[in-house]
Write a protein that holds these residues in place. Structure first.
Motif, mmCIF file in Angstrom:
data_model
loop_
_atom_site.group_PDB
_atom_site.id
_atom_site.type_symbol
_atom_site.label_atom_id
_atom_site.label_comp_id
_atom_site.label_asym_id
_atom_site.label_seq_id
_atom_site.Cartn_x
_atom_site.Cartn_y
_atom_site.Cartn_z
ATOM 1 N N LYS A 3 0.477 -0.862 0.258
ATOM 2 C CA LYS A 3 -0.154 0.053 0.270
ATOM 3 C C LYS A 3 0.708 1.595 -0.239
ATOM 4 O O LYS A 3 2.065 1.507 0.241
ATOM 5 N N THR A 4 0.610 1.891 -0.579
ATOM 6 C CA THR A 4 1.127 3.881 -0.277
ATOM 7 C C THR A 4 0.559 4.009 0.842
ATOM 8 O O THR A 4 0.123 4.015 1.602
ATOM 9 N N ALA A 5 2.025 4.420 0.787
ATOM 10 C CA ALA A 5 2.740 5.171 2.658
ATOM 11 C C ALA A 5 2.800 6.833 2.090
ATOM 12 O O ALA A 5 3.728 7.385 1.612
ATOM 13 N N LYS A 6 2.216 8.174 3.045
ATOM 14 C CA LYS A 6 2.778 8.949 2.405
ATOM 15 C C LYS A 6 4.282 9.122 4.187
ATOM 16 O O LYS A 6 4.432 8.082 4.573
ATOM 17 N N SER A 7 5.613 9.968 2.919
ATOM 18 C CA SER A 7 6.906 10.121 3.866
ATOM 19 C C SER A 7 6.676 10.200 4.738
ATOM 20 O O SER A 7 5.511 11.345 5.359
ATOM 21 N N TYR A 17 5.128 10.274 -1.083
ATOM 22 C CA TYR A 17 4.344 9.398 -1.268
ATOM 23 C C TYR A 17 5.427 7.803 -1.413
ATOM 24 O O TYR A 17 5.611 8.405 -2.849
ATOM 25 N N ASN A 19 5.567 3.850 -2.837
ATOM 26 C CA ASN A 19 5.263 2.089 -2.471
ATOM 27 C C ASN A 19 5.940 0.941 -2.595
ATOM 28 O O ASN A 19 7.230 1.383 -3.395
#
Length: 130
Positions: A3-7, A17, A19
């Motif tokens: 899943k995409t995560a915010k840095s 962002y 992945n």
């Protein structure tokens, strides 16, 4: 792909962002992620114990800047290598998103990245094209 995560705001300026594509899993030490930078977003200064390869996948105006002032502008299809221990930062230009595939080799106790101070607005502005 995960899943995409915010840095984390402690390591990046602006919205970035991530992945993850490949985690370190012995015997391979490869770590790879797709990183998407919004306009003006960038990493802090940092270095990698075993270097890093960045391959631009999207956007115009991607930047890789080293302490000696060298600026490399990435466009889709460009690849750049930062040698072990070289302090640098990378990010998007002022008016365009930029994505790259970040690849590095992990070390025994992690990914070998040494995170440093944020890139100032002045440093960021100095790296922009005239």
């Amino acid at each position: 792909m995960s899943k995409t995560a915010k840095s984390p705001d402690t390591l990046f300026t602006g919205d970035v962002y991530i992945n993850p594509v490949k985690a370190k899993s012995e015997p391979s030490r490869l770590i790879a992620s797709i990183v998407r930078f919004t306009p003006g977003a960038r990493t802090n200064w940092h270095s990698h114990a075993l270097g890093q390869t960045l391959h631009c996948t999207d956007g115009v105006g991607g930047l890789v800047v080293s302490r000696d002032g060298t600026v490399i502008r990435l466009t889709p299809g460009d690849t750049v290598w930062t040698p072990p221990g070289e302090e640098h930062w990378h990010g998007a230009g002022v008016d365009c998103m930029m994505s790259h595939l970040a690849m590095l080799e992990g070390v025994e106790d992690g990914d070998g990245t040494t995170w440093l101070e944020p890139v100032t607005d002045e440093q960021y502005a100095a790296a922009q094209p005239d």
